[in-house]
Design a protein around this motif. Structure first.
Motif, PDB file in Angstrom:
ATOM      1  N   ALA A 256       0.813  -1.212   0.000  1.00  0.00           N
ATOM      2  CA  ALA A 256       0.000   0.000   0.000  1.00  0.00           C
ATOM      3  C   ALA A 256       0.850   1.267   0.000  1.00  0.00           C
ATOM      4  O   ALA A 256       0.502   2.260  -0.660  1.00  0.00           O
ATOM      5  N   ILE A 257       1.970   1.241   0.710  1.00  0.00           N
ATOM      6  CA  ILE A 257       2.786   2.451   0.853  1.00  0.00           C
ATOM      7  C   ILE A 257       3.918   2.506  -0.165  1.00  0.00           C
ATOM      8  O   ILE A 257       4.239   3.570  -0.699  1.00  0.00           O
ATOM      9  N   CYS A 258       4.525   1.370  -0.451  1.00  0.00           N
ATOM     10  CA  CYS A 258       5.676   1.355  -1.358  1.00  0.00           C
ATOM     11  C   CYS A 258       5.289   1.165  -2.824  1.00  0.00           C
ATOM     12  O   CYS A 258       6.067   1.476  -3.720  1.00  0.00           O
ATOM     13  N   ASN A 259       4.102   0.638  -3.071  1.00  0.00           N
ATOM     14  CA  ASN A 259       3.661   0.421  -4.453  1.00  0.00           C
ATOM     15  C   ASN A 259       2.167   0.748  -4.574  1.00  0.00           C
ATOM     16  O   ASN A 259       1.360  -0.101  -4.971  1.00  0.00           O
TER      17      ASN A 259
ATOM     18  N   PHE B 135      11.510  -0.802   4.720  1.00  0.00           N
ATOM     19  CA  PHE B 135      11.117  -0.236   3.432  1.00  0.00           C
ATOM     20  C   PHE B 135       9.950   0.740   3.589  1.00  0.00           C
ATOM     21  O   PHE B 135       9.907   1.790   2.927  1.00  0.00           O
ATOM     22  N   ILE B 136       8.999   0.403   4.442  1.00  0.00           N
ATOM     23  CA  ILE B 136       7.838   1.274   4.663  1.00  0.00           C
ATOM     24  C   ILE B 136       8.277   2.625   5.235  1.00  0.00           C
ATOM     25  O   ILE B 136       7.840   3.684   4.770  1.00  0.00           O
ATOM     26  N   THR B 137       9.145   2.573   6.264  1.00  0.00           N
ATOM     27  CA  THR B 137       9.630   3.818   6.878  1.00  0.00           C
ATOM     28  C   THR B 137      10.384   4.672   5.869  1.00  0.00           C
ATOM     29  O   THR B 137      10.204   5.895   5.825  1.00  0.00           O
ATOM     30  N   ASN B 138      11.202   4.038   5.044  1.00  0.00           N
ATOM     31  CA  ASN B 138      11.945   4.760   4.012  1.00  0.00           C
ATOM     32  C   ASN B 138      10.992   5.454   3.040  1.00  0.00           C
ATOM     33  O   ASN B 138      11.203   6.613   2.656  1.00  0.00           O
ATOM     34  N   SER B 139       9.922   4.780   2.654  1.00  0.00           N
ATOM     35  CA  SER B 139       8.944   5.365   1.731  1.00  0.00           C
ATOM     36  C   SER B 139       8.158   6.489   2.389  1.00  0.00           C
ATOM     37  O   SER B 139       7.888   7.529   1.761  1.00  0.00           O
ATOM     38  N   ILE B 140       7.798   6.319   3.658  1.00  0.00           N
ATOM     39  CA  ILE B 140       7.036   7.346   4.370  1.00  0.00           C
ATOM     40  C   ILE B 140       7.847   8.625   4.514  1.00  0.00           C
ATOM     41  O   ILE B 140       7.325   9.738   4.347  1.00  0.00           O
ATOM     42  N   LEU B 141       9.124   8.481   4.818  1.00  0.00           N
ATOM     43  CA  LEU B 141       9.980   9.655   4.999  1.00  0.00           C
ATOM     44  C   LEU B 141      10.144  10.454   3.713  1.00  0.00           C
ATOM     45  O   LEU B 141      10.476  11.650   3.746  1.00  0.00           O
ATOM     46  N   ARG B 142       9.899   9.814   2.569  1.00  0.00           N
ATOM     47  CA  ARG B 142      10.004  10.520   1.288  1.00  0.00           C
ATOM     48  C   ARG B 142       8.701  11.213   0.885  1.00  0.00           C
ATOM     49  O   ARG B 142       8.657  11.914  -0.109  1.00  0.00           O
ATOM     50  N   ILE B 143       7.638  11.004   1.686  1.00  0.00           N
ATOM     51  CA  ILE B 143       6.370  11.692   1.412  1.00  0.00           C
ATOM     52  C   ILE B 143       6.528  13.161   1.790  1.00  0.00           C
ATOM     53  O   ILE B 143       6.893  13.494   2.930  1.00  0.00           O
TER      54      ILE B 143
ATOM     55  N   GLU C  90       0.823  15.879   6.401  1.00  0.00           N
ATOM     56  CA  GLU C  90      -0.393  15.163   6.772  1.00  0.00           C
ATOM     57  C   GLU C  90      -0.362  13.729   6.258  1.00  0.00           C
ATOM     58  O   GLU C  90      -0.807  12.794   6.944  1.00  0.00           O
ATOM     59  N   GLY C  91       0.169  13.552   5.050  1.00  0.00           N
ATOM     60  CA  GLY C  91       0.291  12.213   4.472  1.00  0.00           C
ATOM     61  C   GLY C  91       1.227  11.327   5.274  1.00  0.00           C
ATOM     62  O   GLY C  91       0.962  10.137   5.479  1.00  0.00           O
ATOM     63  N   ARG C  92       2.340  11.916   5.736  1.00  0.00           N
ATOM     64  CA  ARG C  92       3.293  11.165   6.555  1.00  0.00           C
ATOM     65  C   ARG C  92       2.665  10.746   7.878  1.00  0.00           C
ATOM     66  O   ARG C  92       2.824   9.612   8.324  1.00  0.00           O
ATOM     67  N   LYS C  93       1.926  11.669   8.503  1.00  0.00           N
ATOM     68  CA  LYS C  93       1.278  11.360   9.783  1.00  0.00           C
ATOM     69  C   LYS C  93       0.266  10.232   9.628  1.00  0.00           C
ATOM     70  O   LYS C  93       0.202   9.321  10.454  1.00  0.00           O
TER      71      LYS C  93
END
Length: 316
Positions: free
Chosen positions: A127-130, A222-230, A234-237
């Motif tokens: 959901a987050i990475c792809n 991988f999820i954390t890495n993708s979230i930090l690039r948002i 608000e999207g990151r939260k």
């Protein structure tokens, strides 16, 4: 035939020692854990009902959450009712077949939950990475297949392990120093060499506990890495909030189980293990619905809608 007071049993019976406390404390424990058990059942059944009724929650994430809650309900029903009965019962005997059945369902449901938590981590990873291919990758058929694999794996592994353990001879003490038929205290009662069984338990625990937990940790890297690039705050939260609940539940579930089952037999302390087991069979299942609902606006919104709909229909 052995006679204890007015109770009779054969040598095949086990005695669940439970908690050696005064009668007054037994009653207090009964009331306390009954209250916790009712909260646990209410919380998980609320999640099951809400995710079934509210169409907004017809997504893979809530499909897995609903089935996780259902498994958790069954898991606690395997352990807690007998524990509560033993607080009040004078005779705490259980037949060998009943003990084996309890161990089988405990391992099966616990294993299914471990595999399902790993599947939920994969769902969050996709959901987050792809996100663009999420609906294609996590189609309804795929979700059902992943659920079936998780459950079948848990029940199949449990059948082999339970059969292996209860093929041992129990010719000495039949008093289980625990509040249910768990693996370590039952193995302690065997009067033959249990080295092969201990190796089997270790390998099964590696398969059920360590491998899924490592997969979850890798997924969250991988999820954390993708979230930090948002770029959107608000999207990151929102992404962190969605994943945090699952990660907390996974750490609680795997952490307690790994402590109990993946360590040398010489380091076992059955009295201390009872306390840890009490935590992951009574406390953490009660916390899971709170963790998921308090950290998730969609679940809270769905609960509110179902609650309001119920009272509106009652008034009309």
């Amino acid at each position: 035939m052995e006679i204890d007071g007015q109770n009779k049993s054969t040598d095949a019976d086990f005695v669940i020692l439970g908690f050696s406390t005064s009668e007054s404390l037994q009653i207090i424990f009964f009331v306390l854990f009954l209250f916790m058990h009712l909260i646990t059942l209410s919380g998980h059944m609320a999640i099951v009902v809400v995710t079934l009724v509210d169409l907004a929650l017809y997504t893979p994430m809530y499909f897995f959450l609903r089935n996780l809650s259902f498994i958790e309900v069954c898991y606690t029903l395997v352990i807690v009712p007998q524990m509560l009965a033993n607080f009040l019962a004078r005779s705490k005997r259980v037949s060998l077949s009943a003990c084996a059945a309890q161990m089988y369902f405990f391992i099966a449901l616990g294993g299914a939950e471990c595999f399902l938590l790993a599947v939920m981590a994969y769902d969050r990873y996709v959901a987050i990475c792809n996100p663009l291919r999420y609906t294609v990758i996590m189609s309804r058929n795929v979700c059902i297949q992943l659920l079936v694999v998780a459950c079948v794996s848990g029940f199949t592994i449990s059948l082999g392990l339970t059969t292996l353990i209860f093929s041992l001879p129990f010719c000495g003490s039949h008093t289980i120093n625990h509040f249910f038929c768990d693996i370590p205290p039952v193995l302690f009662l065997a009067c033959s060499d249990t080295h092969a069984n201990e190796v089997a338990v270790f390998l099964v625990c590696m398969m059920i506990l360590l491998i899924p937990f490592l997969l979850i940790l890798v997924s969250y890297v991988f999820i954390t890495n993708s979230i930090l690039r948002i770029k959107c705050t608000e999207g990151r939260k929102k992404a962190f909030s969605t994943c945090a609940a699952h990660l907390v539940v996974a750490v609680l579930h795997y952490g307690c189980a790994i402590f109990i089952y993946i360590r040398p037999k010489a380091s076992y302390s059955l009295d201390n293990d009872k306390v840890v087991s009490l935590f992951y069979t009574n406390v953490t299942p009660m916390l899971y619905p709170m963790i998921y609902s308090l950290r998730n606006k969609e679940v809270k919104g769905a609960l509110k809608r179902v609650w309001e709909k119920k009272f509106v229909s009652m008034e009309t």
